[in-house]
Design a protein around this motif. Structure first.
Motif, PDB file in Angstrom:
ATOM      1  N   ALA A  44      37.587  42.328  32.529  1.00 32.98           N
ATOM      2  CA  ALA A  44      37.821  41.616  33.783  1.00 32.98           C
ATOM      3  C   ALA A  44      36.488  41.065  34.283  1.00 32.98           C
ATOM      4  CB  ALA A  44      38.442  42.542  34.825  1.00 32.98           C
ATOM      5  N   ILE A  45      36.464  39.787  34.599  1.00 29.83           N
ATOM      6  CA  ILE A  45      35.226  39.109  34.974  1.00 29.83           C
ATOM      7  C   ILE A  45      35.346  38.590  36.401  1.00 29.83           C
ATOM      8  CG2 ILE A  45      33.617  37.252  34.380  1.00 29.83           C
ATOM      9  CD1 ILE A  45      34.882  37.339  31.541  1.00 29.83           C
ATOM     10  N   GLN A  46      34.442  39.036  37.257  1.00 27.61           N
ATOM     11  CA  GLN A  46      34.368  38.557  38.642  1.00 27.61           C
ATOM     12  C   GLN A  46      33.170  37.630  38.749  1.00 27.61           C
ATOM     13  OE1 GLN A  46      36.235  39.483  41.686  1.00 27.61           O
ATOM     14  NE2 GLN A  46      35.083  37.729  42.424  1.00 27.61           N
ATOM     15  N   GLY A  85      35.292  44.877  41.172  1.00 31.35           N
ATOM     16  CA  GLY A  85      36.719  44.639  41.317  1.00 31.35           C
ATOM     17  C   GLY A  85      37.112  43.928  42.587  1.00 31.35           C
ATOM     18  N   TYR A  86      36.184  43.757  43.528  1.00 33.27           N
ATOM     19  CA  TYR A  86      36.490  43.100  44.794  1.00 33.27           C
ATOM     20  C   TYR A  86      35.748  41.764  44.886  1.00 33.27           C
ATOM     21  CZ  TYR A  86      38.670  47.336  46.631  1.00 33.27           C
ATOM     22  OH  TYR A  86      39.491  48.408  46.834  1.00 33.27           O
ATOM     23  N   SER A  87      36.322  40.847  45.634  1.00 34.07           N
ATOM     24  CA  SER A  87      35.632  39.592  45.886  1.00 34.07           C
ATOM     25  C   SER A  87      34.390  39.862  46.723  1.00 34.07           C
ATOM     26  CB  SER A  87      36.555  38.608  46.610  1.00 34.07           C
ATOM     27  OG  SER A  87      37.046  39.175  47.821  1.00 34.07           O
ATOM     28  N   THR A  88      33.365  39.077  46.508  1.00 37.12           N
ATOM     29  CA  THR A  88      32.092  39.305  47.194  1.00 37.12           C
ATOM     30  C   THR A  88      32.119  38.707  48.599  1.00 37.12           C
ATOM     31  OG1 THR A  88      31.180  37.284  46.220  1.00 37.12           O
ATOM     32  CG2 THR A  88      30.805  39.349  45.046  1.00 37.12           C
ATOM     33  N   LEU A  89      31.361  39.325  49.478  1.00 41.62           N
ATOM     34  CA  LEU A  89      31.195  38.831  50.849  1.00 41.62           C
ATOM     35  C   LEU A  89      29.726  38.488  51.051  1.00 41.62           C
ATOM     36  CD1 LEU A  89      33.336  41.402  52.900  1.00 41.62           C
ATOM     37  CD2 LEU A  89      34.018  39.134  52.110  1.00 41.62           C
ATOM     38  N   GLU A  90      29.460  37.264  51.442  1.00 44.25           N
ATOM     39  CA  GLU A  90      28.090  36.824  51.697  1.00 44.25           C
ATOM     40  C   GLU A  90      28.039  36.172  53.075  1.00 44.25           C
ATOM     41  OE1 GLU A  90      26.790  34.287  48.580  1.00 44.25           O
ATOM     42  OE2 GLU A  90      26.950  35.810  47.008  1.00 44.25           O
TER      43      GLU A  90
END
Length: 428
Positions: free
Chosen positions: A225-227, A376-381
């Motif tokens: 799995a690639i994020q 596994g989670y979307s990043t927050l910037e």
């Protein structure tokens, strides 16, 4: 005026003719039309979830992913392991651009993987074993209907990825037949969603194991799995068979004697699809809020040594519903070139994360920075710039406690001077 009318009419016609991009439109590239029947349960699951599938042959001469600057599809599935050349205007470079624009990709390959797909998967950070290789297990193989094939294995080595398995990994093992992959040990974007057991290895067909290059279980990945850094997602599976009806239904008996009422393929494949299509592991935030302690309004600037309260709300998409996110590793930084302050935010039950920080005794232009990246989670910037000023001349303390000895010495000197003058002038 007539020219303007013609321009508007042309724009209207172009809007009506051009394909309309939606989040539910999925292009499925298959190797042959047999996939429509052999993988019907998987495709039916997608259709039931509301996705509009456009199943096409991978070498279809009319294939298009993009119409000028508009992407026709939002998601792409490739079940064409042996394809050497895509049809139409599709190629590996366009697929990489598709991912770079934030779209999602699911690839399933097998032992007949072509150099075209090997190169594409390699560009994504995953190394596929040489063509003709197969994953084998002489202990954990699966037998069905009396047939024994050591390349059909059962693995329950699911990766510890919270965003992928929101309610925990499948209890049953997943039946797998295909090719192995390896993930660089220093990779932060590529995760091992399914690995081999301790007795699983990869080797070339019809070659003595002692003479063939093989990959041991510790380095073997069956599903990756690639994020991506732009929150685009890719899933690479080393087996097209694991998505098939035969591997979804069971029952299949493992060589060790364990009876599976149903393998974990269905649950794993659904979890992979939901993750790669951003239905799991998706985070949302309302943005940063900050103010002085005891106040509610955000000022135009802060002063050195101020005590601030910083907070933000984070939600997680669970089952199509946004719910409060719970974690203890979200941090905020107060940065001017380098972080002067780094604090861990404390969560509450409603998904609000907050902390208090003290502005350092340095004035200038600072930034609040939240850079949250969890496997596994979307990043927050998030970042917000704020100025910090020094004390004004009328904001300093008039009497500093640490200077009291000096105040006393000055006063004692003045008193001694007055006493000396008095004695000098009035003593006879």
């Amino acid at each position: 005026m007539a020219r303007l009318a013609l321009v508007l009419l042309a724009l209207l016609v172009a809007t009506l003719v051009a394909p309309i991009r939606g989040d539910k439109e999925v292009l499925v590239l298959v190797e042959n039309t047999n996939y429509a029947s052999t993988h019907s349960l998987f495709f039916a699951q997608l259709s039931d979830a509301g996705y509009q599938l456009d199943v096409r042959a991978a070498d279809d001469k009319t294939l298009r992913l993009r119409d000028w600057d508009t992407w026709i599809y939002s998601k792409l599935i490739i079940f064409a392991s042996a394809i050497h050349d895509y049809g139409g205007a599709v190629d590996s470079e366009l697929i990489l651009e598709f991912i770079d624009s934030g779209h999602d990709l699911l690839i399933a390959v097998d032992s007949h993987v072509s150099d075209e797909l090997r190169g594409l998967i390699g560009d994504l950070g995953v190394d596929v074993e040489p063509k003709g290789s197969a994953v084998r297990d002489h202990v954990g193989y699966v037998q069905s209907g009396g047939e024994v094939d050591h390349t059909v294995i059962a693995s329950g080595e699911y990766g510890a990825i919270d965003g992928l398995f929101s309610s925990g990994p499948p209890e049953a093992s997943t039946v797998f037949q295909g090719i192995g992959m390896s993930i660089p040990s220093d990779s932060k974007q590529v995760l091992n969603a399914l690995g081999g057991s301790s007795t699983t290895f990869s080797a070339l067909h019809e070659t003595a194991i002692t003479d063939a290059p093989n990959v041991a279980a510790a380095e073997l990945a069956l599903v990756a799995a690639i994020q991506a850094r732009n929150n685009g997602r890719v899933v690479v599976a080393g087996s097209t068979a694991m998505f098939s009806n035969a591997f979804w239904r069971g029952p299949l008996q493992q060589h060790l004697g364990t009876k599976h009422a149903a393998p974990g393929n269905r649950e794993l494949c659904i979890a992979l699809v939901q993750w790669v299509f951003h239905l799991r592991g998706q985070l949302w935030t309302s943005g940063l809020r900050h103010h002085r302690v005891g106040e509610t309004q955000t000022p135009a600037h802060y002063r050195v040594s101020d005590e601030l309260e910083v907070s933000l709300d984070i939600k997680e998409l669970v089952g199509g519903v946004w719910q409060p996110y719970q974690a203890t590793d979200v941090q905020v930084e107060f940065v001017m070139l380098d972080p002067y302050v780094r604090q861990t935010l404390s969560p509450t039950a409603n998904g609000t994360f907050s902390t208090t920080i003290n502005v350092p005794d340095v004035y200038g232009v600072f930034k609040f920075v939240v850079d949250y990246a969890r496997a596994g989670y979307s990043t927050l910037e998030l970042s917000e710039q704020v100025p910090v000023r020094p004390f004004r001349h009328n904001e300093y303390e008039r009497f500093i406690p640490s200077a009291y000895p000096y105040y006393v010495s000055v006063l004692s000197l003045m008193a001694a001077f007055v006493l000396l003058d008095f004695l000098f002038l009035y003593r006879k």
